[in-house]
Design a protein around this motif. Structure first.
Motif, PDB file in Angstrom:
ATOM      1  N   ASP A 413      -8.004   6.319   2.114  1.00 40.37           N
ATOM      2  CA  ASP A 413      -7.810   5.673   0.638  1.00 40.37           C
ATOM      3  C   ASP A 413      -6.810   7.241   0.020  1.00 40.37           C
ATOM      4  O   ASP A 413      -5.522   6.484  -0.246  1.00 40.37           O
ATOM      5  CB  ASP A 413      -8.575   7.067   0.664  1.00 40.37           C
ATOM      6  N   GLU A 414      -6.136   7.957   1.114  1.00 44.67           N
ATOM      7  CA  GLU A 414      -4.871   8.693   0.562  1.00 44.67           C
ATOM      8  C   GLU A 414      -4.000   7.691   0.829  1.00 44.67           C
ATOM      9  O   GLU A 414      -2.681   7.161   0.258  1.00 44.67           O
ATOM     10  CB  GLU A 414      -4.577   9.932   1.730  1.00 44.67           C
ATOM     11  N   GLU A 415      -3.920   6.503   1.874  1.00 45.37           N
ATOM     12  CA  GLU A 415      -2.695   5.848   2.224  1.00 45.37           C
ATOM     13  C   GLU A 415      -2.722   4.549   1.445  1.00 45.37           C
ATOM     14  O   GLU A 415      -1.302   4.376   0.344  1.00 45.37           O
ATOM     15  CB  GLU A 415      -2.560   4.973   3.835  1.00 45.37           C
ATOM     16  N   VAL A 416      -3.441   4.122   0.482  1.00 36.90           N
ATOM     17  CA  VAL A 416      -3.412   2.940  -0.463  1.00 36.90           C
ATOM     18  C   VAL A 416      -3.244   4.216  -1.408  1.00 36.90           C
ATOM     19  O   VAL A 416      -2.298   3.131  -2.353  1.00 36.90           O
ATOM     20  CB  VAL A 416      -5.558   2.772  -0.450  1.00 36.90           C
ATOM     21  N   SER A 417      -3.219   5.636  -2.318  1.00 33.19           N
ATOM     22  CA  SER A 417      -2.746   5.753  -3.545  1.00 33.19           C
ATOM     23  C   SER A 417      -1.621   6.114  -3.079  1.00 33.19           C
ATOM     24  O   SER A 417      -0.517   5.549  -4.286  1.00 33.19           O
ATOM     25  CB  SER A 417      -4.061   7.210  -3.159  1.00 33.19           C
ATOM     26  N   LEU A 418      -1.049   6.570  -2.262  1.00 38.67           N
ATOM     27  CA  LEU A 418       0.156   6.919  -1.842  1.00 38.67           C
ATOM     28  C   LEU A 418       1.144   5.596  -2.341  1.00 38.67           C
ATOM     29  O   LEU A 418       1.776   4.927  -2.872  1.00 38.67           O
ATOM     30  CB  LEU A 418       0.564   7.034  -0.303  1.00 38.67           C
ATOM     31  N   ARG A 419       0.883   4.039  -1.604  1.00 40.76           N
ATOM     32  CA  ARG A 419       1.524   2.725  -1.417  1.00 40.76           C
ATOM     33  C   ARG A 419       1.679   2.287  -2.549  1.00 40.76           C
ATOM     34  O   ARG A 419       2.438   2.136  -3.709  1.00 40.76           O
ATOM     35  CB  ARG A 419       0.475   1.757  -0.354  1.00 40.76           C
ATOM     36  N   ASP A 420       0.154   2.525  -3.347  1.00 43.18           N
ATOM     37  CA  ASP A 420      -0.279   1.944  -4.716  1.00 43.18           C
ATOM     38  C   ASP A 420       0.867   2.062  -6.266  1.00 43.18           C
ATOM     39  O   ASP A 420       1.453   2.031  -7.000  1.00 43.18           O
ATOM     40  CB  ASP A 420      -1.734   1.511  -5.436  1.00 43.18           C
ATOM     41  N   VAL A 421       1.017   3.486  -6.144  1.00 43.73           N
ATOM     42  CA  VAL A 421       1.482   4.651  -7.038  1.00 43.73           C
ATOM     43  C   VAL A 421       3.063   4.455  -6.858  1.00 43.73           C
ATOM     44  O   VAL A 421       3.510   3.815  -7.950  1.00 43.73           O
ATOM     45  CB  VAL A 421       0.645   5.754  -7.006  1.00 43.73           C
ATOM     46  N   LEU A 422       3.654   4.684  -5.521  1.00 41.67           N
ATOM     47  CA  LEU A 422       5.372   4.184  -5.229  1.00 41.67           C
ATOM     48  C   LEU A 422       5.479   2.524  -6.141  1.00 41.67           C
ATOM     49  O   LEU A 422       6.047   2.584  -6.155  1.00 41.67           O
ATOM     50  CB  LEU A 422       4.974   3.657  -4.309  1.00 41.67           C
ATOM     51  N   SER A 423       3.945   1.898  -6.326  1.00 41.72           N
ATOM     52  CA  SER A 423       4.677  -0.094  -5.966  1.00 41.72           C
ATOM     53  C   SER A 423       4.552   0.185  -7.667  1.00 41.72           C
ATOM     54  O   SER A 423       5.796  -0.368  -8.776  1.00 41.72           O
ATOM     55  CB  SER A 423       3.525  -1.163  -6.013  1.00 41.72           C
ATOM     56  N   VAL A 424       4.235   1.125  -8.232  1.00 44.56           N
ATOM     57  CA  VAL A 424       3.580   0.860  -9.482  1.00 44.56           C
ATOM     58  C   VAL A 424       5.471   2.088  -9.944  1.00 44.56           C
ATOM     59  O   VAL A 424       6.120   1.432 -11.616  1.00 44.56           O
ATOM     60  CB  VAL A 424       2.987   1.585 -10.137  1.00 44.56           C
ATOM     61  N   LEU A 425       5.521   2.503  -9.685  1.00 44.15           N
ATOM     62  CA  LEU A 425       7.003   2.699 -10.329  1.00 44.15           C
ATOM     63  C   LEU A 425       7.715   2.949  -9.887  1.00 44.15           C
ATOM     64  O   LEU A 425       8.975   2.640 -10.464  1.00 44.15           O
ATOM     65  CB  LEU A 425       6.865   5.210  -9.068  1.00 44.15           C
TER      66      LEU A 425
END
Length: 487
Positions: A413-425
């Motif tokens: 879960d932590e990995e997915v959140s870190l990845r997806d939010v970086l993509s949005v930023l």
């Protein structure tokens, strides 16, 4: 500012360890993958246990928190903790405000990647041009903290096993042996920051409601007491120094009378500072008539932060536990900041108890439900209906498997959140392409570290826990055999 709830590990029902394997594909370097794809990757191996979090819209009067300011992430780049590098550091790493939004361990309503990105943009500065690697490291530390999940200490399962074996004569530690009388002292934080709201309801009101529900459900045979601190401050004409000198037993340890108890707890309004050490020192006086030889004594501290009065609460908890009172000091950290989580955990460890994070009303109630089960065990012990040892062994083995499964779920879960939010930023040009690449490498390092720990260290810890249990069982069996004798 968007309110983000802290999340705490509550043992969840999952499949056995052999069925849970987070595949490396969930860490694909392609940052444009969406959450649905990752969920499909792991849905066959991990049980999705999302629950609804009720919203509470109770109103409160505005209060002056000048005497104890709240901790805001205004300088997050400066105060963010160093990255953990081993299991010990991961355990002690604070839970981030964006934790609990994972597809496998989160609860509804989950924040989307876009919503979490909005929060990041509120608390971290943009990176619009090339910056030094030193600055990128600092920015990354702050960013990854925001998403850090609550990885519980496997060693606390040893304490939990002792709790489960309460009353068995084979336990060498008399502190974990049920006595004829059970006494519960709740120590409540009434400091100024408890006026902060969660879902429109003050933390003070949430804590009061949970404590009322907990105490009213206890058996008539159990004694209950209530001590408060932080109730004196600017509102009552006290200076910070004077506030730090006040901790009061407002409901003496006695059989609970719900109406009287409610009339005592209801009037308190958050106002002062946080003398936890003083409260634990005075708790020793509260239990003066309840020596450990004939009494089982529990303390439950409900606090939203660390000691602010210069006391030594860990030392006081240790002294209380090792005294002839033999109390067990448990700590509930309610919506706690970075510093407070580590501080409160130390108090619980020193007091021989368990530290639990609670980020909202539902989680606080769940913690008190666990406390109620402990009291029910005492009642069963008194009536001779205590759970069979082998049945406890079975339950605890399942707990071990759940624990390992939960670790891997949180890592995914932590990995997915870190990845997806970086993509949005990156898509919104909040960070540069070079920064995004740098952070992606950091993500990979974090993922590999947690995978390696799960692969190597975790099985060893599980073996250690099992060995601890076997030793307890041997002691219990020996005592039982001595009691039975030859027929």
């Amino acid at each position: 500012m968007l309110y983000i709830k802290h999340r705490n590990v509550i043992f969840v029902l999952v499949l056995f360890f052999s069925l849970v394997s987070i595949q490396a594909c969930s860490h694909d370097s392609n940052d444009t993958e969406n959450r649905d794809e990752v969920k499909n990757d792991v849905s066959e191996e991990v049980v999705d246990v999302q629950e609804n979090v009720p919203e509470d819209k109770n109103e409160r009067d505005d209060v002056d928190l000048a005497e104890e300011p709240t901790n805001n992430p205004e300088d997050l780049l400066e105060i963010a903790p160093e990255e953990p590098t081993n299991l010990e550091e991961i355990i002690n790493y604070p839970t981030g405000p964006l934790a609990g939004n994972g597809l496998h361990t989160g609860k509804e309503p989950l924040l989307s990647a876009e919503q979490m990105a909005d929060y990041v943009k509120e608390v971290l500065p943009p990176i619009k041009e090339d910056v030094s690697e030193e600055y990128l490291d600092k920015w990354w530390r702050a960013y990854r903290y925001l998403f850090a999940e609550d990885y519980q200490d496997p060693r606390q399962l040893i304490t939990k096993m002792k709790f489960d074996n309460f009353g068995h004569p084979g336990l060498e530690d008399e502190q974990f042996t049920f006595k004829e009388q059970l006494n519960v002292l709740v120590i409540l934080d009434v400091s100024g920051s408890m006026a902060n709201e969660i879902n429109g309801k003050s933390m003070m009101d949430i804590a009061k409601d949970s404590i009322r529900e907990f105490t009213s459900s206890l058996p008539n045979e159990a004694n209950v007491g209530l001590r408060v601190y932080g109730h004196e401050g600017a509102r009552t004409g006290k200076t910070p120094e004077q506030s730090c000198e006040v901790s009061e037993l407002v409901y003496e340890i006695q059989p609970i009378n719900a109406s009287e108890f409610n009339s005592v707890i209801d009037p308190f309004i958050p106002t002062g500072w946080t003398p936890i050490g003083l409260s634990l020192e005075q708790a020793k006086e509260d239990f003066a008539n309840f020596p450990g030889e004939t009494n089982t004594n529990f303390v439950y501290i409900v606090s939203d932060g660390a000691e602010t009065c210069g006391g030594d609460p860990a030392g006081a908890a240790k002294e209380l536990a090792e005294s002839d009172i033999q109390s067990i000091v448990n700590v509930i950290g309610f919506n706690v900041d970075i510093e407070g989580q580590s501080h409160l955990r130390e108090i619980a460890e020193a007091g021989g108890g368990i530290y639990t994070n609670a980020g909202d009303e539902e989680q606080l109630n769940e913690v008190f439900e666990q406390a109620k089960r402990m009291v029910e065990m005492w009642k069963e012990w008194k009536t001779g209906a205590k759970k069979d040892v082998m049945e406890q062994k079975k339950d605890q083995t399942i707990d071990l498997l759940k624990f390992s499964s939960n670790w891997m779920q949180k890592n995914a879960d932590e990995e997915v959140s870190l990845r997806d939010v970086l993509s949005v930023l990156r898509q919104e040009d909040f960070i540069t392409s070079n920064a995004h690449s740098f952070f992606s490498e950091k993500r990979t390092e974090r993922w590999n570290l947690y995978r390696e720990i799960d692969k190597n260290s975790f099985p060893e810890l599980m073996d250690e826990l099992e060995e601890n249990y076997r030793e307890i069982q041997i002691q219990i069996d020996e005592v039982y055999q001595d009691n039975v004798g030859d027929e």
